[in-house]
Design a protein around this motif. Structure first.
Motif, PDB file in Angstrom:
ATOM      1  N   LYS A 176       3.942   9.998  -9.538  1.00 35.10           N
ATOM      2  CA  LYS A 176       3.246  10.251 -10.800  1.00 35.10           C
ATOM      3  C   LYS A 176       2.726  11.693 -10.842  1.00 35.10           C
ATOM      4  O   LYS A 176       2.856  12.391 -11.862  1.00 35.10           O
ATOM      5  CB  LYS A 176       2.079   9.272 -10.965  1.00 35.10           C
ATOM      6  N   GLY A 177       2.136  12.144  -9.738  1.00 34.59           N
ATOM      7  CA  GLY A 177       1.644  13.522  -9.669  1.00 34.59           C
ATOM      8  C   GLY A 177       2.764  14.525  -9.819  1.00 34.59           C
ATOM      9  O   GLY A 177       2.626  15.534 -10.507  1.00 34.59           O
ATOM     10  N   ARG A 178       3.895  14.251  -9.179  1.00 34.96           N
ATOM     11  CA  ARG A 178       5.034  15.158  -9.266  1.00 34.96           C
ATOM     12  C   ARG A 178       5.574  15.238 -10.693  1.00 34.96           C
ATOM     13  O   ARG A 178       5.920  16.319 -11.177  1.00 34.96           O
ATOM     14  CB  ARG A 178       6.135  14.694  -8.309  1.00 34.96           C
ATOM     15  N   LYS A 179       5.623  14.112 -11.385  1.00 34.39           N
ATOM     16  CA  LYS A 179       6.101  14.099 -12.773  1.00 34.39           C
ATOM     17  C   LYS A 179       5.151  14.855 -13.693  1.00 34.39           C
ATOM     18  O   LYS A 179       5.582  15.565 -14.604  1.00 34.39           O
ATOM     19  CB  LYS A 179       6.266  12.658 -13.257  1.00 34.39           C
ATOM     20  N   ILE A 213       0.840  -1.205   0.000  1.00 29.54           N
ATOM     21  CA  ILE A 213       0.000   0.000   0.000  1.00 29.54           C
ATOM     22  C   ILE A 213       0.872   1.250   0.000  1.00 29.54           C
ATOM     23  O   ILE A 213       0.607   2.212  -0.730  1.00 29.54           O
ATOM     24  CB  ILE A 213      -0.955  -0.008   1.214  1.00 29.54           C
ATOM     25  N   ARG A 214       1.935   1.234   0.817  1.00 30.06           N
ATOM     26  CA  ARG A 214       2.841   2.380   0.852  1.00 30.06           C
ATOM     27  C   ARG A 214       3.540   2.563  -0.491  1.00 30.06           C
ATOM     28  O   ARG A 214       3.731   3.685  -0.954  1.00 30.06           O
ATOM     29  CB  ARG A 214       3.877   2.185   1.959  1.00 30.06           C
ATOM     30  N   TYR A 215       3.914   1.444  -1.098  1.00 31.24           N
ATOM     31  CA  TYR A 215       4.556   1.518  -2.415  1.00 31.24           C
ATOM     32  C   TYR A 215       3.601   2.123  -3.443  1.00 31.24           C
ATOM     33  O   TYR A 215       3.997   2.952  -4.268  1.00 31.24           O
ATOM     34  CB  TYR A 215       4.999   0.126  -2.856  1.00 31.24           C
ATOM     35  N   LYS A 216       2.333   1.710  -3.360  1.00 37.35           N
ATOM     36  CA  LYS A 216       1.337   2.237  -4.287  1.00 37.35           C
ATOM     37  C   LYS A 216       1.123   3.729  -4.055  1.00 37.35           C
ATOM     38  O   LYS A 216       0.973   4.514  -5.010  1.00 37.35           O
ATOM     39  CB  LYS A 216       0.014   1.478  -4.130  1.00 37.35           C
ATOM     40  N   ALA A 217       1.126   4.136  -2.783  1.00 41.70           N
ATOM     41  CA  ALA A 217       0.982   5.549  -2.456  1.00 41.70           C
ATOM     42  C   ALA A 217       2.160   6.343  -3.019  1.00 41.70           C
ATOM     43  O   ALA A 217       1.981   7.419  -3.605  1.00 41.70           O
ATOM     44  CB  ALA A 217       0.893   5.735  -0.942  1.00 41.70           C
ATOM     45  N   ASP A 218       3.366   5.811  -2.843  1.00 43.26           N
ATOM     46  CA  ASP A 218       4.553   6.472  -3.394  1.00 43.26           C
ATOM     47  C   ASP A 218       4.468   6.583  -4.910  1.00 43.26           C
ATOM     48  O   ASP A 218       4.886   7.592  -5.494  1.00 43.26           O
ATOM     49  CB  ASP A 218       5.821   5.694  -3.015  1.00 43.26           C
ATOM     50  N   GLU A 276      -4.214  12.933  -4.576  1.00 42.42           N
ATOM     51  CA  GLU A 276      -5.343  12.509  -3.737  1.00 42.42           C
ATOM     52  C   GLU A 276      -5.330  10.997  -3.529  1.00 42.42           C
ATOM     53  O   GLU A 276      -5.646  10.508  -2.434  1.00 42.42           O
ATOM     54  CB  GLU A 276      -6.651  12.960  -4.382  1.00 42.42           C
ATOM     55  N   MET A 277      -4.969  10.241  -4.568  1.00 46.15           N
ATOM     56  CA  MET A 277      -4.873   8.783  -4.437  1.00 46.15           C
ATOM     57  C   MET A 277      -3.724   8.402  -3.499  1.00 46.15           C
ATOM     58  O   MET A 277      -3.836   7.440  -2.723  1.00 46.15           O
ATOM     59  CB  MET A 277      -4.662   8.152  -5.810  1.00 46.15           C
ATOM     60  N   ALA A 278      -2.637   9.157  -3.544  1.00 44.89           N
ATOM     61  CA  ALA A 278      -1.513   8.894  -2.646  1.00 44.89           C
ATOM     62  C   ALA A 278      -1.936   9.085  -1.191  1.00 44.89           C
ATOM     63  O   ALA A 278      -1.621   8.257  -0.324  1.00 44.89           O
ATOM     64  CB  ALA A 278      -0.345   9.827  -2.978  1.00 44.89           C
ATOM     65  N   VAL A 279      -2.687  10.159  -0.933  1.00 49.28           N
ATOM     66  CA  VAL A 279      -3.184  10.420   0.425  1.00 49.28           C
ATOM     67  C   VAL A 279      -4.163   9.332   0.854  1.00 49.28           C
ATOM     68  O   VAL A 279      -4.154   8.888   2.006  1.00 49.28           O
ATOM     69  CB  VAL A 279      -3.855  11.814   0.497  1.00 49.28           C
ATOM     70  N   ARG A 280      -4.997   8.878  -0.080  1.00 48.37           N
ATOM     71  CA  ARG A 280      -5.973   7.842   0.230  1.00 48.37           C
ATOM     72  C   ARG A 280      -5.295   6.528   0.617  1.00 48.37           C
ATOM     73  O   ARG A 280      -5.746   5.824   1.517  1.00 48.37           O
ATOM     74  CB  ARG A 280      -6.884   7.628  -0.979  1.00 48.37           C
ATOM     75  N   HIS A 281      -4.205   6.203  -0.072  1.00 44.22           N
ATOM     76  CA  HIS A 281      -3.509   4.953   0.211  1.00 44.22           C
ATOM     77  C   HIS A 281      -2.612   5.036   1.438  1.00 44.22           C
ATOM     78  O   HIS A 281      -2.354   4.021   2.092  1.00 44.22           O
ATOM     79  CB  HIS A 281      -2.670   4.522  -1.001  1.00 44.22           C
TER      80      HIS A 281
END
Length: 279
Positions: free
Chosen positions: A45-48, A35-40, A67-72
């Motif tokens: 992706k957002g930063r890129k 889950i943490r890996y998915k959040a990262d 938002e997906m990163a925060v959710r995960h």
């Protein structure tokens, strides 16, 4: 024999429980890391997306990724702060209708209502961070800016909220000149010039080569009739201003001329008063 059999069963049961616990813990650990890996992954992706293409479409996609990163991973403070700061930037862009490289591609349909929506998202998100991490200065500073901006566009007096969070941010982390400067600007708007001057001196202590801070200080000192300090600030601007700061230098020159003329007029008036015969 029965006792030995019972002890054997107890040992087997205990071993089974321990093995089950270890397996369950390992599975949970693996799931948590995934889950943490998915959040990262979503965060990167957002930063890129923001670093490569700054159109409206890519910005919205970047926000969705954050938002997906925060959710995960809702407990990663940096994810939340970055997302809230982007909400705040979007509010500023939609409000000011900036047409530079940051806002390229924004349609004219962006309105104050949309800016208010971005600010609402900012405030809600930053308050969640404050609940989880009360000593986080970034979310406090974000809240100060959000309330400051919301008060300007809504016509409501939200200065108390804005000042409260600005002060909280400065108290938690007094080493960023930007926070002192923002608080000083709000103090100025509220007519609290002495408080503004104090914050500007703090900002200058942290960034002594920033000519913009000296300009803010000069303007505030002028309002407070602290003319000598205003003159010194203008002199500092002339020393520090580079080719890109021509506007600041021109303003400093004009203020110095105004102060010189004011001093000349006052000197003439004093001389005339002294020259008058006593009645």
């Amino acid at each position: 024999v029965i006792g030995r059999f019972c002890n054997l069963r107890s040992e087997r049961f205990l071993k089974s429980v321990i093995c089950g616990f270890i397996v369950s813990f390992t599975v949970l650990l693996i799931i948590g890391n995934l889950i943490r890996y998915k959040a990262d992954m979503y965060f990167n992706k957002g930063r890129k997306l923001l670093s490569k293409d700054l159109t409206t479409d890519s910005t919205i996609k970047a926000i969705e990724s954050y938002e997906m990163a925060v959710r995960h991973n809702p407990f990663e403070i940096n994810y939340r702060n970055v997302l809230n700061e982007i909400y705040l930037k979007m509010a500023a862009i939609t409000l000011n209708h900036k047409r530079d490289h940051v806002a390229s591609g924004l349609p004219e349909s962006f309105t104050v209502e949309q800016s208010t929506l971005w600010l609402t998202n900012t405030i809600m998100g930053a308050k969640e961070v404050q609940k989880l991490y009360p000593n986080d200065y970034r979310s406090a500073f974000t809240l100060g800016q959000a309330y400051h901006m919301l008060g300007e566009i809504s016509g409501k007096d939200l200065s108390k909220e804005a000042i409260k969070y600005y002060q909280q941010a400065v108290h938690l982390y007094p080493f960023k000149y930007e926070m002192h400067n923002k608080l000083a600007l709000l103090y100025n708007e509220r007519g609290l010039h002495e408080e503004a001057i104090h914050e500007l001196y703090e900002a200058i202590r942290l960034a002594p080569t920033n000519p913009g801070l000296y300009m803010n200080l000069a303007k505030t000192c002028l309002k407070s009739k602290r003319y000598e300090e205003a003159r010194k600030s203008c002199n500092q601007i002339q020393e520090l201003a580079g080719p890109e700061d021509r506007t600041l230098k021109k303003y400093a020159d004009e203020m110095l001329l105004f102060l010189f003329e004011k001093e000349t007029v006052e000197t003439v008036q004093v001389s005339e008063e002294r020259g008058k015969p006593d009645l």
